[in-house]
Write a protein that holds these residues in place. Sequence first.
Motif, PDB file in Angstrom:
ATOM      1  N   GLU A 139      67.656   8.258 -50.095  1.00 24.38           N
ATOM      2  CA  GLU A 139      67.526   9.783 -49.772  1.00 24.38           C
ATOM      3  C   GLU A 139      68.446   9.936 -48.485  1.00 24.38           C
ATOM      4  O   GLU A 139      68.350   9.098 -47.497  1.00 24.38           O
ATOM      5  CB  GLU A 139      66.150  10.161 -49.459  1.00 24.38           C
ATOM      6  N   ARG A 140      69.400  10.737 -48.377  1.00 26.55           N
ATOM      7  CA  ARG A 140      70.280  11.025 -47.287  1.00 26.55           C
ATOM      8  C   ARG A 140      70.145  12.398 -46.816  1.00 26.55           C
ATOM      9  O   ARG A 140      70.255  13.426 -47.713  1.00 26.55           O
ATOM     10  CB  ARG A 140      71.794  10.849 -47.499  1.00 26.55           C
ATOM     11  N   ARG A 141      69.926  12.830 -45.492  1.00 26.37           N
ATOM     12  CA  ARG A 141      69.834  14.073 -44.916  1.00 26.37           C
ATOM     13  C   ARG A 141      70.812  14.528 -44.061  1.00 26.37           C
ATOM     14  O   ARG A 141      71.186  13.726 -43.190  1.00 26.37           O
ATOM     15  CB  ARG A 141      68.267  14.234 -44.191  1.00 26.37           C
ATOM     16  N   PHE A 142      71.351  15.808 -44.024  1.00 26.08           N
ATOM     17  CA  PHE A 142      72.332  16.139 -43.346  1.00 26.08           C
ATOM     18  C   PHE A 142      71.734  17.601 -42.785  1.00 26.08           C
ATOM     19  O   PHE A 142      71.606  18.137 -43.438  1.00 26.08           O
ATOM     20  CB  PHE A 142      73.717  16.359 -44.045  1.00 26.08           C
ATOM     21  N   GLN A 143      72.376  17.591 -41.470  1.00 30.17           N
ATOM     22  CA  GLN A 143      71.923  18.974 -40.711  1.00 30.17           C
ATOM     23  C   GLN A 143      72.939  19.753 -40.808  1.00 30.17           C
ATOM     24  O   GLN A 143      74.153  19.296 -40.407  1.00 30.17           O
ATOM     25  CB  GLN A 143      71.400  18.773 -39.248  1.00 30.17           C
ATOM     26  N   LEU A 144      72.994  20.792 -41.246  1.00 35.63           N
ATOM     27  CA  LEU A 144      74.021  21.808 -41.443  1.00 35.63           C
ATOM     28  C   LEU A 144      73.819  22.933 -40.463  1.00 35.63           C
ATOM     29  O   LEU A 144      72.863  23.521 -40.036  1.00 35.63           O
ATOM     30  CB  LEU A 144      73.841  22.640 -42.751  1.00 35.63           C
ATOM     31  N   ALA A 145      75.014  23.293 -39.897  1.00 29.30           N
ATOM     32  CA  ALA A 145      75.160  24.416 -38.822  1.00 29.30           C
ATOM     33  C   ALA A 145      74.952  25.582 -39.510  1.00 29.30           C
ATOM     34  O   ALA A 145      74.473  25.976 -40.686  1.00 29.30           O
ATOM     35  CB  ALA A 145      76.534  24.463 -38.174  1.00 29.30           C
ATOM     36  N   GLU A 146      74.593  26.579 -38.573  1.00 32.60           N
ATOM     37  CA  GLU A 146      74.247  28.039 -39.251  1.00 32.60           C
ATOM     38  C   GLU A 146      75.637  28.597 -39.818  1.00 32.60           C
ATOM     39  O   GLU A 146      76.557  28.293 -39.742  1.00 32.60           O
ATOM     40  CB  GLU A 146      74.093  28.974 -37.886  1.00 32.60           C
ATOM     41  N   HIS A 147      74.790  29.230 -40.997  1.00 37.84           N
ATOM     42  CA  HIS A 147      76.161  29.934 -41.965  1.00 37.84           C
ATOM     43  C   HIS A 147      76.841  28.834 -42.689  1.00 37.84           C
ATOM     44  O   HIS A 147      78.103  29.415 -43.420  1.00 37.84           O
ATOM     45  CB  HIS A 147      76.931  30.863 -41.248  1.00 37.84           C
ATOM     46  N   VAL A 148      76.608  27.346 -42.817  1.00 41.12           N
ATOM     47  CA  VAL A 148      77.446  26.636 -43.643  1.00 41.12           C
ATOM     48  C   VAL A 148      76.386  26.696 -45.171  1.00 41.12           C
ATOM     49  O   VAL A 148      75.254  26.492 -44.982  1.00 41.12           O
ATOM     50  CB  VAL A 148      77.515  25.273 -43.094  1.00 41.12           C
ATOM     51  N   GLN A 149      77.101  26.885 -45.850  1.00 48.96           N
ATOM     52  CA  GLN A 149      76.615  27.009 -47.602  1.00 48.96           C
ATOM     53  C   GLN A 149      77.012  25.747 -48.470  1.00 48.96           C
ATOM     54  O   GLN A 149      78.452  25.647 -48.061  1.00 48.96           O
ATOM     55  CB  GLN A 149      76.812  28.210 -47.939  1.00 48.96           C
ATOM     56  N   VAL A 150      76.193  25.406 -49.274  1.00 46.91           N
ATOM     57  CA  VAL A 150      76.996  24.367 -50.282  1.00 46.91           C
ATOM     58  C   VAL A 150      77.484  25.271 -51.275  1.00 46.91           C
ATOM     59  O   VAL A 150      76.877  26.222 -51.883  1.00 46.91           O
ATOM     60  CB  VAL A 150      75.921  23.498 -50.746  1.00 46.91           C
ATOM     61  N   THR A 151      78.851  24.902 -51.684  1.00 38.82           N
ATOM     62  CA  THR A 151      79.504  25.877 -52.680  1.00 38.82           C
ATOM     63  C   THR A 151      79.712  25.009 -53.845  1.00 38.82           C
ATOM     64  O   THR A 151      80.091  25.631 -55.001  1.00 38.82           O
ATOM     65  CB  THR A 151      80.966  26.041 -52.091  1.00 38.82           C
ATOM     66  N   GLY A 152      79.597  23.835 -54.007  1.00 37.11           N
ATOM     67  CA  GLY A 152      79.594  23.003 -55.225  1.00 37.11           C
ATOM     68  C   GLY A 152      79.740  21.532 -55.041  1.00 37.11           C
ATOM     69  O   GLY A 152      79.414  20.759 -53.663  1.00 37.11           O
TER      70      GLY A 152
END
Length: 152
Positions: free
Chosen positions: A96-109
């Motif tokens: 299991e890998r976790r990544f913290q995303l900044a505000e307004h960053v979305q996964v697109t694919g």
Amino acid sequence: MRSYDLTPLYRNAVGFDRIFDLLDTIGKVDTSGYPPYNIERLDENDYRITIAVAGFSEDDLDIVAHENTLIVTGKRPEKDDGRTYLHQGIAGRSFERRFQLAEHVQVTGASLENGLLNIELRREVPEAMKPRKIRISKTGGDAQTLKAQDAA
């Protein structure tokens, strides 16, 4: 790594709890190194996370974006296939890998190719959050706000 007590800051700051939680989780980063990954910046707003997942199929992998956390898990069946290894250098364990995303960053694919899982990310700042140019009036009257313009 040191652990800091942020409790006194909670008493004086309102609305910053997500930042405090992020600072708290940074100190608890997983250092196992498995599976290896890269984070690339493709351009100003596009990013890619590439994770080496040799031996995993699409059915073995799960990608979940929850709030500002991206969680990638790989589940390997715990079955004994009757193989006898003289040397086993290829890790076949679940992860299991976790990544913290900044505000307004979305996964697109996401795509799986040649044992590499590529996760595409895009930062999309809403129009209301973009910089606005303020025109200065010469007569000292009301200032007018112009449309949002790209700061490029």
